[in-house]
Design an enzyme around this catalytic site. Structure first.
Site, PDB file in Angstrom:
ATOM      1  N   TYR A 260      59.933 -67.229  50.829  1.00  8.74           N
ATOM      2  CA  TYR A 260      60.863 -68.319  51.129  1.00  8.74           C
ATOM      3  C   TYR A 260      60.711 -68.730  52.589  1.00  8.74           C
ATOM      4  O   TYR A 260      60.175 -67.994  53.412  1.00  8.74           O
ATOM      5  CB  TYR A 260      62.300 -67.960  50.755  1.00  8.74           C
ATOM      6  CG  TYR A 260      63.048 -66.956  51.594  1.00  8.74           C
ATOM      7  CD1 TYR A 260      63.706 -67.332  52.764  1.00  8.74           C
ATOM      8  CD2 TYR A 260      63.169 -65.631  51.176  1.00  8.74           C
ATOM      9  CE1 TYR A 260      64.441 -66.421  53.507  1.00  8.74           C
ATOM     10  CE2 TYR A 260      63.900 -64.708  51.923  1.00  8.74           C
ATOM     11  CZ  TYR A 260      64.529 -65.108  53.083  1.00  8.74           C
ATOM     12  OH  TYR A 260      65.253 -64.196  53.810  1.00  8.74           O
TER      13      TYR A 260
ATOM     14  N   ASP B 224      63.404 -72.134  42.107  1.00 11.59           N
ATOM     15  CA  ASP B 224      64.133 -70.986  42.631  1.00 11.59           C
ATOM     16  C   ASP B 224      65.500 -71.431  43.152  1.00 11.59           C
ATOM     17  O   ASP B 224      65.593 -72.345  43.969  1.00 11.59           O
ATOM     18  CB  ASP B 224      63.312 -70.355  43.765  1.00 11.59           C
ATOM     19  CG  ASP B 224      64.013 -69.164  44.394  1.00 11.59           C
ATOM     20  OD1 ASP B 224      63.624 -68.028  44.087  1.00 11.59           O
ATOM     21  OD2 ASP B 224      64.940 -69.370  45.216  1.00 11.59           O
TER      22      ASP B 224
ATOM     23  N   THR C  87      65.462 -74.454  46.481  1.00 12.50           N
ATOM     24  CA  THR C  87      66.628 -75.347  46.381  1.00 12.50           C
ATOM     25  C   THR C  87      67.774 -74.945  47.314  1.00 12.50           C
ATOM     26  O   THR C  87      68.903 -75.399  47.135  1.00 12.50           O
ATOM     27  CB  THR C  87      67.156 -75.389  44.931  1.00 12.50           C
ATOM     28  OG1 THR C  87      67.588 -74.073  44.548  1.00 12.50           O
ATOM     29  CG2 THR C  87      66.085 -75.881  43.972  1.00 12.50           C
ATOM     30  N   TRP C  88      67.478 -74.105  48.284  1.00 15.90           N
ATOM     31  CA  TRP C  88      68.510 -73.726  49.255  1.00 15.90           C
ATOM     32  C   TRP C  88      68.984 -74.982  49.984  1.00 15.90           C
ATOM     33  O   TRP C  88      68.195 -75.861  50.312  1.00 15.90           O
ATOM     34  CB  TRP C  88      67.908 -72.735  50.236  1.00 15.90           C
ATOM     35  CG  TRP C  88      68.896 -71.991  51.079  1.00 15.90           C
ATOM     36  CD1 TRP C  88      70.249 -71.928  50.918  1.00 15.90           C
ATOM     37  CD2 TRP C  88      68.583 -71.167  52.197  1.00 15.90           C
ATOM     38  NE1 TRP C  88      70.812 -71.127  51.876  1.00 15.90           N
ATOM     39  CE2 TRP C  88      69.807 -70.640  52.686  1.00 15.90           C
ATOM     40  CE3 TRP C  88      67.401 -70.824  52.846  1.00 15.90           C
ATOM     41  CZ2 TRP C  88      69.873 -69.792  53.785  1.00 15.90           C
ATOM     42  CZ3 TRP C  88      67.467 -69.973  53.936  1.00 15.90           C
ATOM     43  CH2 TRP C  88      68.688 -69.469  54.402  1.00 15.90           C
TER      44      TRP C  88
ATOM     45  N   TYR D  18      73.807 -70.237  46.813  1.00 17.40           N
ATOM     46  CA  TYR D  18      73.497 -71.531  47.405  1.00 17.40           C
ATOM     47  C   TYR D  18      74.586 -72.542  47.078  1.00 17.40           C
ATOM     48  O   TYR D  18      74.737 -72.974  45.926  1.00 17.40           O
ATOM     49  CB  TYR D  18      72.152 -72.062  46.896  1.00 17.40           C
ATOM     50  CG  TYR D  18      70.948 -71.192  47.179  1.00 17.40           C
ATOM     51  CD1 TYR D  18      71.011 -70.123  48.073  1.00 17.40           C
ATOM     52  CD2 TYR D  18      69.727 -71.440  46.558  1.00 17.40           C
ATOM     53  CE1 TYR D  18      69.910 -69.331  48.336  1.00 17.40           C
ATOM     54  CE2 TYR D  18      68.613 -70.659  46.817  1.00 17.40           C
ATOM     55  CZ  TYR D  18      68.713 -69.603  47.690  1.00 17.40           C
ATOM     56  OH  TYR D  18      67.617 -68.821  47.951  1.00 17.40           O
TER      57      TYR D  18
END
Length: 283
Positions: A191, A47, A18-19, A52
């Site tokens: 990631y 995550d 969800t960055w 973020y």
């Protein structure tokens, strides 16, 4: 669908990153629907991190998860290094929990190493586990020397995962870190497994002719082949991020793709594993 054991729980090997999500109010509905599409397609791991969007991502995730059974989600967030002290960590965890609309995290990660002594951070993570606010704790952006130092701490072996940048083109951790983690049965969370949503890593993977050819043979997108490659070793969870509903659902289904030994060799020739130690890649 491939699964990995994470802190005693079996979870699908592809989750939802969800960055960069939650920052643009005009995209809020679309991003919420994208997260839900991933869950509906079979993902379980979500995550996020307090970093973020300065909490915006956690707020968005909390909204997206509201209709779901909390026990069906494996929720990960992270604490920033400056907040990872005995004095501050619990307050920051509480703020994350409030934004996420939950009373516990399945996994809480120390986002990267800072100036606070590692022993203090780990002792506090372990204490928070005893409170029930987190079910397990882990680390992120740790290399072999960091993990060896962690292993010497009284509760260091309680670590449940290490999250690092890892993909077909960025394979530096294969020199010794992936073997170390496999040997110590420490799962890897990867990631940027396809180079980031907007190709922040400027990777050539998605336009590589061999990747495209293998994708065509499997009748899937290059993204899905890259994800299948990232998790093929069996001890890795990939957390791609996308705001597109269709794309997220396809990402999750990539956990069902089996790459053949020939295909894996072809991809190795395009992007070889390193033969020397390289600095840990961080994005």
């Amino acid at each position: 669908m491939k699964e990995v054991k994470l802190a005693g729980q079996m979870v699908p090997a592809i989750g939802i990153g969800t960055w960069h999500m939650g920052d643009d109010p005009t995209k809020e509905d679309q991003e919420i629907q994208a997260i839900r599409a991933g869950l509906d397609a079979g993902a379980k791991v979500v995550d996020t991190a307090e970093m973020y969007g300065d909490g915006n991502s956690e707020t968005l995730v909390g909204q997206a998860l509201a209709p779901y059974q909390r026990s069906e989600i494996y929720l990960i967030s992270k604490v920033l290094p400056n907040n990872a002290s005995q004095a501050q960590m619990e307050a920051h965890l509480d703020a994350s929990l409030q934004r996420l609309q939950t009373d516990y995290l399945d996994l809480y990660l120390y986002h990267w190493r800072g100036n606070i002594p590692l022993a203090e951070t780990i002792a506090e993570l372990d204490r928070l586990k005893q409170t029930g606010k987190i079910r397990a704790w882990g680390v992120s952006n740790f290399d072999v020397p960091d993990l060896e130092e962690l292993w010497q701490l009284p509760t260091g072996k309680n670590v449940a995962a290490n999250e690092n940048l890892y993909n077909l083109e960025t394979r530096g951790i294969e020199f010794n870190l992936t073997d170390w983690q496999a040997e110590h049965e420490l799962p890897l969370i990867a990631y940027s497994p396809v180079g980031g949503q907007h190709n922040e890593l400027h990777t050539t993977m998605l336009i590589n002719p061999v990747v495209q050819e293998i994708a065509a043979q499997h009748q899937v997108s290059p993204h899905e082949i890259l994800l299948a490659w990232t998790i093929h070793a069996g001890n890795t969870i990939a957390i791609p991020q996308s705001s597109q509903v269709k794309h997220v659902a396809a990402n999750v289904k990539a956990a069902e793709i089996e790459l053949t030994p020939t295909e894996l060799k072809q991809l190795d020739r395009e992007y070889p594993s390193p033969d020397h130690r390289v600095p840990l890649a961080v994005n």
